[in-house]
Design a protein around this motif. Structure first.
Motif, PDB file in Angstrom:
ATOM      1  N   GLN A  39       0.850  -1.188   0.000  1.00  0.00           N
ATOM      2  CA  GLN A  39       0.000   0.000   0.000  1.00  0.00           C
ATOM      3  C   GLN A  39       0.880   1.230   0.000  1.00  0.00           C
ATOM      4  O   GLN A  39       1.778   1.368   0.834  1.00  0.00           O
ATOM      5  N   SER A  40       0.622   2.120  -0.943  1.00  0.00           N
ATOM      6  CA  SER A  40       1.322   3.399  -0.998  1.00  0.00           C
ATOM      7  C   SER A  40       0.318   4.506  -0.677  1.00  0.00           C
ATOM      8  O   SER A  40      -0.896   4.292  -0.779  1.00  0.00           O
ATOM      9  N   PRO A  41       0.777   5.684  -0.282  1.00  0.00           N
ATOM     10  CA  PRO A  41      -0.129   6.757   0.142  1.00  0.00           C
ATOM     11  C   PRO A  41      -1.170   7.080  -0.927  1.00  0.00           C
ATOM     12  O   PRO A  41      -0.844   7.242  -2.107  1.00  0.00           O
ATOM     13  N   LEU A  47      -2.816  -6.829  -3.732  1.00  0.00           N
ATOM     14  CA  LEU A  47      -2.098  -8.096  -3.632  1.00  0.00           C
ATOM     15  C   LEU A  47      -0.959  -8.096  -4.654  1.00  0.00           C
ATOM     16  O   LEU A  47      -1.195  -7.933  -5.839  1.00  0.00           O
ATOM     17  N   VAL A  48       0.243  -8.325  -4.176  1.00  0.00           N
ATOM     18  CA  VAL A  48       1.419  -8.337  -5.047  1.00  0.00           C
ATOM     19  C   VAL A  48       1.705  -9.745  -5.546  1.00  0.00           C
ATOM     20  O   VAL A  48       1.953  -9.967  -6.730  1.00  0.00           O
ATOM     21  N   ALA A  49       1.690 -10.705  -4.626  1.00  0.00           N
ATOM     22  CA  ALA A  49       1.982 -12.088  -4.987  1.00  0.00           C
ATOM     23  C   ALA A  49       1.449 -13.003  -3.900  1.00  0.00           C
ATOM     24  O   ALA A  49       1.380 -12.610  -2.731  1.00  0.00           O
ATOM     25  N   ALA A  50       1.088 -14.210  -4.306  1.00  0.00           N
ATOM     26  CA  ALA A  50       0.593 -15.200  -3.362  1.00  0.00           C
ATOM     27  C   ALA A  50       1.099 -16.574  -3.765  1.00  0.00           C
ATOM     28  O   ALA A  50       1.365 -16.826  -4.953  1.00  0.00           O
ATOM     29  N   GLY A  54       0.772 -25.881  -2.109  1.00  0.00           N
ATOM     30  CA  GLY A  54       1.281 -26.776  -3.150  1.00  0.00           C
ATOM     31  C   GLY A  54       2.269 -26.117  -4.088  1.00  0.00           C
ATOM     32  O   GLY A  54       2.805 -26.777  -4.986  1.00  0.00           O
ATOM     33  N   GLY A  55       2.499 -24.828  -3.883  1.00  0.00           N
ATOM     34  CA  GLY A  55       3.474 -24.105  -4.698  1.00  0.00           C
ATOM     35  C   GLY A  55       2.902 -23.283  -5.826  1.00  0.00           C
ATOM     36  O   GLY A  55       3.647 -22.600  -6.531  1.00  0.00           O
ATOM     37  N   SER A  56       1.597 -23.314  -6.010  1.00  0.00           N
ATOM     38  CA  SER A  56       1.008 -22.484  -7.063  1.00  0.00           C
ATOM     39  C   SER A  56       1.147 -21.014  -6.693  1.00  0.00           C
ATOM     40  O   SER A  56       1.037 -20.642  -5.529  1.00  0.00           O
ATOM     41  N   THR A  57       1.404 -20.185  -7.702  1.00  0.00           N
ATOM     42  CA  THR A  57       1.649 -18.768  -7.457  1.00  0.00           C
ATOM     43  C   THR A  57       0.785 -17.896  -8.353  1.00  0.00           C
ATOM     44  O   THR A  57       0.334 -18.327  -9.419  1.00  0.00           O
ATOM     45  N   ASN A  58       0.572 -16.669  -7.917  1.00  0.00           N
ATOM     46  CA  ASN A  58       0.001 -15.666  -8.801  1.00  0.00           C
ATOM     47  C   ASN A  58       0.613 -14.314  -8.439  1.00  0.00           C
ATOM     48  O   ASN A  58       1.019 -14.091  -7.293  1.00  0.00           O
ATOM     49  N   TYR A  59       0.700 -13.454  -9.447  1.00  0.00           N
ATOM     50  CA  TYR A  59       1.392 -12.178  -9.309  1.00  0.00           C
ATOM     51  C   TYR A  59       0.562 -11.032  -9.879  1.00  0.00           C
ATOM     52  O   TYR A  59      -0.188 -11.202 -10.844  1.00  0.00           O
ATOM     53  N   LEU A  60       0.747  -9.881  -9.300  1.00  0.00           N
ATOM     54  CA  LEU A  60       0.248  -8.647  -9.873  1.00  0.00           C
ATOM     55  C   LEU A  60       0.940  -8.451 -11.229  1.00  0.00           C
ATOM     56  O   LEU A  60       2.151  -8.695 -11.350  1.00  0.00           O
ATOM     57  N   ASP A  61       0.201  -8.031 -12.228  1.00  0.00           N
ATOM     58  CA  ASP A  61       0.773  -7.925 -13.573  1.00  0.00           C
ATOM     59  C   ASP A  61       2.041  -7.072 -13.606  1.00  0.00           C
ATOM     60  O   ASP A  61       3.014  -7.400 -14.293  1.00  0.00           O
ATOM     61  N   CYS A  93       2.880  -8.777   4.847  1.00  0.00           N
ATOM     62  CA  CYS A  93       2.731 -10.219   4.724  1.00  0.00           C
ATOM     63  C   CYS A  93       1.306 -10.586   5.131  1.00  0.00           C
ATOM     64  O   CYS A  93       0.725  -9.955   6.033  1.00  0.00           O
ATOM     65  N   ALA A  94       0.745 -11.599   4.477  1.00  0.00           N
ATOM     66  CA  ALA A  94      -0.598 -12.056   4.806  1.00  0.00           C
ATOM     67  C   ALA A  94      -0.647 -13.570   4.714  1.00  0.00           C
ATOM     68  O   ALA A  94       0.119 -14.184   3.969  1.00  0.00           O
ATOM     69  N   ALA A  95      -1.579 -14.152   5.455  1.00  0.00           N
ATOM     70  CA  ALA A  95      -1.716 -15.606   5.444  1.00  0.00           C
ATOM     71  C   ALA A  95      -3.156 -15.978   5.679  1.00  0.00           C
ATOM     72  O   ALA A  95      -3.931 -15.230   6.292  1.00  0.00           O
ATOM     73  N   GLY A  96      -3.525 -17.172   5.208  1.00  0.00           N
ATOM     74  CA  GLY A  96      -4.869 -17.666   5.414  1.00  0.00           C
ATOM     75  C   GLY A  96      -5.569 -17.911   4.095  1.00  0.00           C
ATOM     76  O   GLY A  96      -5.101 -17.504   3.040  1.00  0.00           O
ATOM     77  N   HIS A  97      -6.712 -18.539   4.171  1.00  0.00           N
ATOM     78  CA  HIS A  97      -7.467 -18.790   2.950  1.00  0.00           C
ATOM     79  C   HIS A  97      -8.936 -18.631   3.218  1.00  0.00           C
ATOM     80  O   HIS A  97      -9.467 -19.307   4.107  1.00  0.00           O
ATOM     81  N   PRO A  98      -9.614 -17.727   2.464  1.00  0.00           N
ATOM     82  CA  PRO A  98      -8.944 -16.894   1.458  1.00  0.00           C
ATOM     83  C   PRO A  98      -8.136 -15.779   2.091  1.00  0.00           C
ATOM     84  O   PRO A  98      -8.374 -15.411   3.237  1.00  0.00           O
ATOM     85  N   LEU A  99      -7.141 -15.267   1.353  1.00  0.00           N
ATOM     86  CA  LEU A  99      -6.368 -14.154   1.867  1.00  0.00           C
ATOM     87  C   LEU A  99      -7.273 -12.939   2.028  1.00  0.00           C
ATOM     88  O   LEU A  99      -8.118 -12.679   1.190  1.00  0.00           O
ATOM     89  N   PRO A 100      -6.994 -12.072   2.996  1.00  0.00           N
ATOM     90  CA  PRO A 100      -6.071 -12.292   4.103  1.00  0.00           C
ATOM     91  C   PRO A 100      -6.843 -12.621   5.374  1.00  0.00           C
ATOM     92  O   PRO A 100      -7.926 -12.106   5.615  1.00  0.00           O
ATOM     93  N   VAL A 101      -6.314 -13.519   6.174  1.00  0.00           N
ATOM     94  CA  VAL A 101      -6.891 -13.769   7.486  1.00  0.00           C
ATOM     95  C   VAL A 101      -6.001 -13.134   8.555  1.00  0.00           C
ATOM     96  O   VAL A 101      -6.482 -12.509   9.494  1.00  0.00           O
ATOM     97  N   TYR A 102      -4.690 -13.292   8.358  1.00  0.00           N
ATOM     98  CA  TYR A 102      -3.716 -12.731   9.284  1.00  0.00           C
ATOM     99  C   TYR A 102      -2.831 -11.745   8.529  1.00  0.00           C
ATOM    100  O   TYR A 102      -2.526 -11.935   7.351  1.00  0.00           O
ATOM    101  N   TRP A 103      -2.395 -10.706   9.271  1.00  0.00           N
ATOM    102  CA  TRP A 103      -1.528  -9.678   8.689  1.00  0.00           C
ATOM    103  C   TRP A 103      -0.234  -9.540   9.476  1.00  0.00           C
ATOM    104  O   TRP A 103      -0.227  -9.692  10.709  1.00  0.00           O
TER     105      TRP A 103
END
Length: 113
Positions: A39-41, A47-50, A54-61, A93-103
């Protein structure tokens, strides 16, 4: 309650690299998805990346090909290369499913031009 502890971040010149790390306080708990937001001002948190368990990833374009997310159980890393001034933000950083549950508490990344 899972606590996420971040490290890394800082000030770097454009074109440089930084590595963020985040570890969950409970190493044995099963966490399906972990990721990084920023987050910037004046802008919404995005979401930048998750990465899944199992190792599957996704990224902000805008970070594809420059950032790499990796994971070792309940530790997640974000390798950021070819940084740009527009990457300047507080990274969470975030964790949980679905994101985000924890920060996490957030870490500042500043890229100078």
């Amino acid at each position: 309650q899972v606590q996420l502890v971040e490290s890394g971040g800082g000030l770097v010149q454009a074109g440089g690299s930084l590595r963020l790390s985040c570890a969950a306080s409970d190493r044995d708990i099963s966490i399906n998805v972990m990721g990084w937001y920023r987050q910037s001002p004046g802008r919404e948190r995005e979401l930048v990346a998750a990465i899944g368990s199992g190792g599957s990833t996704n990224y902000l374009d805008s970070v594809k090909g420059r950032f790499t997310i990796s994971r070792d159980r309940n530790t997640v890393n974000l390798q950021m290369n070819s940084l740009r001034p527009e990457d300047t933000a507080v990274y969470y950083c975030a964790a949980g499913h679905p994101l985000p549950v924890y920060w996490g508490q957030g870490t500042q990344v500043t890229v100078s031009s």
